[in-house]
Design an enzyme around this catalytic site. Structure first.
Site, PDB file in Angstrom:
ATOM      1  N   GLU A 365      -8.182 -62.455   8.153  1.00 54.19           N
ATOM      2  CA  GLU A 365      -8.800 -63.397   9.079  1.00 54.19           C
ATOM      3  C   GLU A 365      -7.782 -63.784  10.170  1.00 54.19           C
ATOM      4  O   GLU A 365      -6.720 -64.325   9.874  1.00 54.19           O
ATOM      5  CB  GLU A 365      -9.266 -64.628   8.308  1.00 54.19           C
ATOM      6  CG  GLU A 365     -10.389 -64.303   7.330  1.00 54.19           C
ATOM      7  CD  GLU A 365     -10.323 -65.116   6.054  1.00 54.19           C
ATOM      8  OE1 GLU A 365      -9.563 -66.109   6.017  1.00 54.19           O
ATOM      9  OE2 GLU A 365     -11.007 -64.747   5.080  1.00 54.19           O
ATOM     10  N   GLU A 396     -13.070 -62.997   1.106  1.00 53.92           N
ATOM     11  CA  GLU A 396     -11.897 -62.489   0.390  1.00 53.92           C
ATOM     12  C   GLU A 396     -12.250 -61.437  -0.655  1.00 53.92           C
ATOM     13  O   GLU A 396     -11.607 -60.390  -0.746  1.00 53.92           O
ATOM     14  CB  GLU A 396     -11.121 -63.639  -0.245  1.00 53.92           C
ATOM     15  CG  GLU A 396     -10.101 -64.278   0.679  1.00 53.92           C
ATOM     16  CD  GLU A 396     -10.722 -65.136   1.766  1.00 53.92           C
ATOM     17  OE1 GLU A 396     -10.018 -65.462   2.751  1.00 53.92           O
ATOM     18  OE2 GLU A 396     -11.921 -65.491   1.642  1.00 53.92           O
ATOM     19  N   PHE A 419      -3.047 -67.493   2.849  1.00 53.19           N
ATOM     20  CA  PHE A 419      -2.526 -68.277   1.728  1.00 53.19           C
ATOM     21  C   PHE A 419      -2.946 -67.617   0.420  1.00 53.19           C
ATOM     22  O   PHE A 419      -4.100 -67.187   0.273  1.00 53.19           O
ATOM     23  CB  PHE A 419      -3.057 -69.713   1.762  1.00 53.19           C
ATOM     24  CG  PHE A 419      -2.484 -70.558   2.858  1.00 53.19           C
ATOM     25  CD1 PHE A 419      -1.270 -71.215   2.687  1.00 53.19           C
ATOM     26  CD2 PHE A 419      -3.152 -70.702   4.067  1.00 53.19           C
ATOM     27  CE1 PHE A 419      -0.735 -72.000   3.706  1.00 53.19           C
ATOM     28  CE2 PHE A 419      -2.628 -71.484   5.081  1.00 53.19           C
ATOM     29  CZ  PHE A 419      -1.413 -72.127   4.905  1.00 53.19           C
ATOM     30  N   ALA A 420      -2.029 -67.583  -0.535  1.00 53.88           N
ATOM     31  CA  ALA A 420      -2.330 -66.937  -1.806  1.00 53.88           C
ATOM     32  C   ALA A 420      -3.480 -67.627  -2.529  1.00 53.88           C
ATOM     33  O   ALA A 420      -4.181 -66.990  -3.323  1.00 53.88           O
ATOM     34  CB  ALA A 420      -1.093 -66.913  -2.692  1.00 53.88           C
ATOM     35  N   ASP A 421      -3.688 -68.896  -2.273  1.00 48.34           N
ATOM     36  CA  ASP A 421      -4.811 -69.594  -2.892  1.00 48.34           C
ATOM     37  C   ASP A 421      -6.142 -68.920  -2.544  1.00 48.34           C
ATOM     38  O   ASP A 421      -7.064 -68.894  -3.366  1.00 48.34           O
ATOM     39  CB  ASP A 421      -4.857 -71.050  -2.413  1.00 48.34           C
ATOM     40  CG  ASP A 421      -3.520 -71.748  -2.509  1.00 48.34           C
ATOM     41  OD1 ASP A 421      -3.325 -72.543  -3.436  1.00 48.34           O
ATOM     42  OD2 ASP A 421      -2.656 -71.480  -1.656  1.00 48.34           O
ATOM     43  N   PHE A 422      -6.248 -68.396  -1.338  1.00 45.38           N
ATOM     44  CA  PHE A 422      -7.522 -67.854  -0.873  1.00 45.38           C
ATOM     45  C   PHE A 422      -7.919 -66.586  -1.632  1.00 45.38           C
ATOM     46  O   PHE A 422      -9.097 -66.331  -1.863  1.00 45.38           O
ATOM     47  CB  PHE A 422      -7.459 -67.533   0.623  1.00 45.38           C
ATOM     48  CG  PHE A 422      -7.190 -68.722   1.501  1.00 45.38           C
ATOM     49  CD1 PHE A 422      -7.218 -70.022   1.012  1.00 45.38           C
ATOM     50  CD2 PHE A 422      -6.901 -68.536   2.846  1.00 45.38           C
ATOM     51  CE1 PHE A 422      -6.966 -71.119   1.839  1.00 45.38           C
ATOM     52  CE2 PHE A 422      -6.654 -69.619   3.680  1.00 45.38           C
ATOM     53  CZ  PHE A 422      -6.686 -70.905   3.180  1.00 45.38           C
ATOM     54  N   HIS A 465      -3.566 -75.001  -0.546  1.00 53.72           N
ATOM     55  CA  HIS A 465      -2.742 -74.156   0.324  1.00 53.72           C
ATOM     56  C   HIS A 465      -1.290 -74.145  -0.143  1.00 53.72           C
ATOM     57  O   HIS A 465      -0.388 -73.930   0.665  1.00 53.72           O
ATOM     58  CB  HIS A 465      -2.789 -74.650   1.775  1.00 53.72           C
ATOM     59  CG  HIS A 465      -4.120 -74.546   2.428  1.00 53.72           C
ATOM     60  ND1 HIS A 465      -5.179 -75.358   2.090  1.00 53.72           N
ATOM     61  CD2 HIS A 465      -4.574 -73.718   3.413  1.00 53.72           C
ATOM     62  CE1 HIS A 465      -6.226 -75.050   2.845  1.00 53.72           C
ATOM     63  NE2 HIS A 465      -5.888 -74.049   3.652  1.00 53.72           N
TER      64      HIS A 465
END
Length: 661
Positions: A365, A396, A419-422, A465
Site C-alpha cells: 500500500e 493483506e 507495519f508487521a501488525d498488518f 502499530h
C-alpha cells in the site's frame, strides 16, 4: 445460466473428453475401495459426479498453463495430466506418489504438468492462481492460471480479495466454482445471502457465467471463452458450474444426516459420463466407447497394483526440502567509511536487485509513486513502472497469497506490509502456504518471497502499530526471519534475502530507520544464521535484538567506565539462530543476559536460554537472565509507552546484577 446448447464438437474431441471423465471416475472408485482396505491412510475426498468440470476446463489448457486446486482435487490432477499411478501412489503414501508421500489426498503437486498444488485449506488456491496470473502479466506470456474451488470458498475472504485483485489488474485467470451444493455438510442455500456465485462477478467488474456442471460440453464452451479472454489480455472470468458430488464429503463419513438418499439418487441419474456416452452413441458407433472403458479399467488396475507395490519413502528424508540448499558466499566486505541511514542502505539493496533481476516486483500500500510509508521504495516507481511497483488495495491476505502463487510460478515478489501488525491478516497464507510449499512439493517449487515490514515500539504508535512478531514467525519451519540492527546488516541481509530461494520475513525496527552507519557502496550478502560480535568483552555476554543492540552498546560503554567488560552479540537472524557464536562468547565470559524488546513468555530469549543451557551449561558461572518488554499491549501515552520498553539504564542495571551473582 447459459442455456443454449453448445455446438457438438468433432468426434475426436468427444472421445477425448469421455476418456478423461472415465479415467477420473475409475480412479476414484479404486481409491474408495482402497480406503475401505486401509491402503489410504488419511482423508480421501473423491470427485465422483463432478468429472465434467475438470474435463471441460482442462481440455483447453496447455501443459505450461497452471492449475491450483482444493482438497477435492483428484479430478483436476488427472485432467491436467498427472498419471494415475502417481495419484494413487500418493494416497497410498508411497515414494512414487506425485508429492512423494508428503501430501496425500489434499496436497497433490505435479508442477511438471502444471498442477501447482491442492490445498487442505479453503481459499488459498484463488489467491495463488491470481499470483500466477501476475507472473504471466509481468513476463508477457499468454499462459493462463485456473483456480478450482467449491461453493464453500465463495464465502471466504480469499474469494473476495482474489477476484478483486485479478479484476483490477486484468490478470489471466479463470476462477472455477464447482457448486456442488454443500460446504462439507453445510448447504449453500443456508450459507449465502446471494445464492448466485456467477452473479457475484459483476461486483468485481468481471464476467460471471453459470453453466450446468454436469454437461461437459457446456462447461467446455464456457471455459473456451474464458481462456480466450485470459490469453488475449481481457482479464479474468468467474465460472460457476452447478454440479453434485454423489459420494460423501470424504470416504468413511456419514452421508444422510444433511441430505437424503432420494436427492443423491436423483443426481446420480444425471451422471455426466452417462450423458456424454449417450450423446456419442447417438452420433455413431458406440463400440469404441466400450473399448475405451475397458482400456482405462485395465490402466487403473495396473496403476493400483504398481502403487501398492511401490516403496515407502525413506524415513531419513522426512525433514528434507524444508529449506533451499545454501549457496557458498564470499565473506562480506568491511563496512568502510561511507555512512548512510538504515533505510537508505536497505533501499540500495532493493534498487540494485530490481535492476539486476526483472522478475522482482513489489506489492504494498503506497509503495508506488509515493515510495512507501517509510521510503522503502523511494524512486523505484520512476525506474520500473507500475507493474513492478504495484500499489495494492488494503488486502493483506490477498496480496500475501498472490505473492505465494507468483513465487510458485517463477517470479520473486516483495510484500511490503508497512507495519508487521498488518500482515497478521495474512498469517495463514504465510504459515500454511508460503512456509510449507517447498516441503509439500518435495523441493520442486521454490518460494522466493520477501515479506517486509516494521516492528518495534516508539512514536506513540499504540498497540496496532508496535508489535514485535519475530518469535511467531521463527517458530515455523520453512521461514527465514531477519531482524537487522544496523545499516550495514540491513543492506547485506536484504541482498541475501533477494537472492535466496526461501521465504524471508524481514523485520525492521521503526526506531532504527534513521540510524546512520558505515555501509559499502557495492552489493554484498550477509548469510542467514551468522551472528555479529558487535562489541568484544570479558565479563558478561549480552545477546540483543534490533533496537536493543544500540541500547546494549550504550550500557556497555557506561559499564566499561566502572570496570565491567561487556560483550554484545547481535544474532541478526532469529531463524536460523547462531547459537555457536553465542556459546563461544559464553565460554569466554561465563555469564549471559538476553535483551529483547519483545515479550518474555515463549520469546526468542527463552529459546536462546534453552539452547545455551543445553549445549553450554558447563560454561555458565551464573544463571541465564533475560530482560524484556512488559507483557502487555503497547500503550499510547509517552510515559506509559516508556514504562513498557527496557532502556539503557535498565539494561545496565540488569548487567550489573548478573555480574555480581
Amino acid at each position: 445460466m447459459v442455456t443454449d446448447p453448445p455446438p457438438i464438437p468433432p468426434r475426436d474431441d468427444l472421445l477425448r473428453l469421455f476418456r478423461t471423465m472415465v479415467l477420473i471416475r475409475r480412479c476414484e472408485e479404486q481409491l474408495a475401495r482402497a480406503h475401505q482396505r486401509g491402503l489410504v491412510h488419511g482423508a480421501c475426498h473423491t470427485y465422483v459426479g463432478q468429472e465434467a468440470v475438470a474435463a471441460g476446463v482442462c481440455d483447453h489448457l496447455r501443459r505450461d498453463d497452471v492449475v491450483f486446486s482444493t482438497h477435492r482435487g483428484h479430478g483436476h490432477a488427472l485432467a491436467k495430466g498427472v498419471p494415475p499411478v502417481q495419484l494413487i501412489a500418493e494416497l497410498y503414501g508411497r515414494a512414487a506418489g506425485c508429492s512423494q508421500g508428503r501430501g496425500g489426498s489434499m496436497h497433490l503437486f505435479s508442477p511438471e504438468v502444471g498442477l501447482m498444488g491442492t490445498s487442505g485449506i479453503v481459499g488459498p488456491c484463488i489467491l495463488q492462481a491470481a499470483g500466477a496470473g501476475y507472473t504471466f502479466l509481468l513476463t508477457k506470456t499468454d499462459n493462463v492460471a485456473v483456480a478450482f474451488f467449491g461453493d464453500g470458498a465463495v464465502n471466504n475472504a480469499a474469494f473476495h480479495e482474489g477476484l478483486n485483485l485479478a479484476a483490477i489488474w486484468k490478470l489471466p485467470v479463470l476462477f472455477v466454482c464447482e457448486n456442488n451444493g454443500f460446504a462439507t455438510e453445510v448447504p449453500f442455500r443456508t450459507a449465502a445471502g446471494n445464492p448466485s456465485v456467477a452473479g457475484r462477478g459483476a461486483a468485481y467488474g468481471l464476467p460471471g457465467v453459470e453453466v450446468d456442471g454436469n454437461d461437459v460440453l457446456a462447461v467446455r464452451a464456457a471455459a473456451a471463452e474464458a481462456v480466450r479472454r485470459a490469453r488475449s489480455g481481457e482479464g479474468p472470468t468467474l465460472l460457476e458450474c452447478v454440479t453434485y458430488r454423489t459420494r460423501p464429503h470424504a470416504e468413511g463419513m456419514g452421508d444422510y444426516t444433511y441430505r437424503t438418499r432420494e436427492e443423491v439418487e436423483s443426481w446420480k441419474a444425471r451422471c455426466p459420463i452417462r450423458s456424454l456416452r449417450e450423446l456419442i452413441a447417438a452420433c455413431g458407433d458406440a463400440t469404441e466407447l466400450d473399448a475405451i472403458e475397458s482400456t482405462i479399467q485395465t490402466e487403473v488396475e495396473a496403476a493400483h497394483a504398481a502403487a501398492e507395490a511401490a516403496a515407502w519413502p525413506d524415513p531419513a528424508t522426512a525433514a528434507a526440502h524444508v529449506f533451499a540448499e545454501p549457496r557458498r558466499l564470499p565473506e562480506p566486505p568491511p563496512p568502510g567509511d561511507r555512512e548512510v541511514t538504515y533505510s537508505q542502505a536497505a533501499l540500495e539493496a532493493l534498487s540494485a536487485e530490481m535492476a539486476a533481476n526483472p522478475r522482482i516486483f513489489v506489492l504494498g500500500e503506497g509503495i508506488g509513486v509515493r515510495g512507501g510509508n517509510f521510503r522503502t521504495t523511494a524512486g523505484l516507481y520512476d525506474k520500473h513502472g507500475p507493474e513492478r511497483l504495484r500499489d495494492t488495495p488494503i488486502t493483506e491476505r490477498g496480496f500475501v497469497g498472490l505473492g505465494c502463487g507468483a513465487a510458485m510460478t517463477g517470479t520473486r515478489p516483495v510484500i511490503d506490509f508497512m507495519f508487521a501488525d498488518f500482515v497478521l491478516d495474512g498469517v495463514g497464507e504465510i504459515v500454511n502456504q508460503i512456509a510449507k510449499m517447498r516441503y509439500m512439493s518435495s523441493g520442486r517449487l521454490k518460494m522466493p518471497v520477501l515479506l517486509r515490514g516494521c516492528v518495534g515500539i516508539g512514536h506513540s504508535a499504540a498497540t496496532h502499530h508496535s508489535g514485535n512478531y519475530y518469535p511467531l514467525f521463527a517458530q515455523f519451519p520453512g521461514l527465514r526471519v531477519a531482524v537487522p540492527s544496523t545499516p550495514y546488516d540491513a543492506k547485506g541481509l536484504l541482498h541475501h534475502a533477494l537472492r535466496c530461494d526461501d521465504p524471508v520475513v524481514f523485520l525492521e525496527h521503526r526506531e532504527l530507520l534513521t540510524l546512520k552507519g558505515p555501509v559499502p557502496e557495492a552489493a554484498y550478502e550477509i548469510p542467514f544464521g551468522r551472528a555479529a560480535v558487535v562489541r568484544e568483552g570479558r565479563d558478561v555476554t549480552v545477546v540483543a535484538l534490533a533496537r536493543m543492540v544500540r541500547l546494549a552498546l550504550e550500557a556497555a560503554a557506561e559499564l566499561e567506565r566502572a570496570g565491567v567488560s561487556v560483550e554484545v552479540i547481535d544474532p541478526r537472524t532469529v531463524a536460523p539462530l547462531d547459537v555457536d557464536t553465542i556459546g563461544a562468547s559464553v565460554a569466554k565470559t561465563g555469564r549471559l543476559l538476553i535483551a529483547d524488546e519483545g515479550f518474555a513468555p515463549f520469546g526468542v530469549g527463552a529459546e536462546v536460554a534453552a539452547q545455551v543451557a543445553d549445549r553450554f551449561f558447563d560454561e555458565l558461572d551464573a544463571p541465564v537472565r533475560r530482560l524484556n518488554g512488559v507483557f502487555t499491549p503497547t500503550p499510547y501515552s509517552p510515559p506509559l509507552e516508556a514504562a513498557v520498553v527496557p532502556d539503557a539504564a535498565r539494561l545496565a542495571a540488569a548487567i550489573r546484577d548478573l555480574v555480581e551473582e
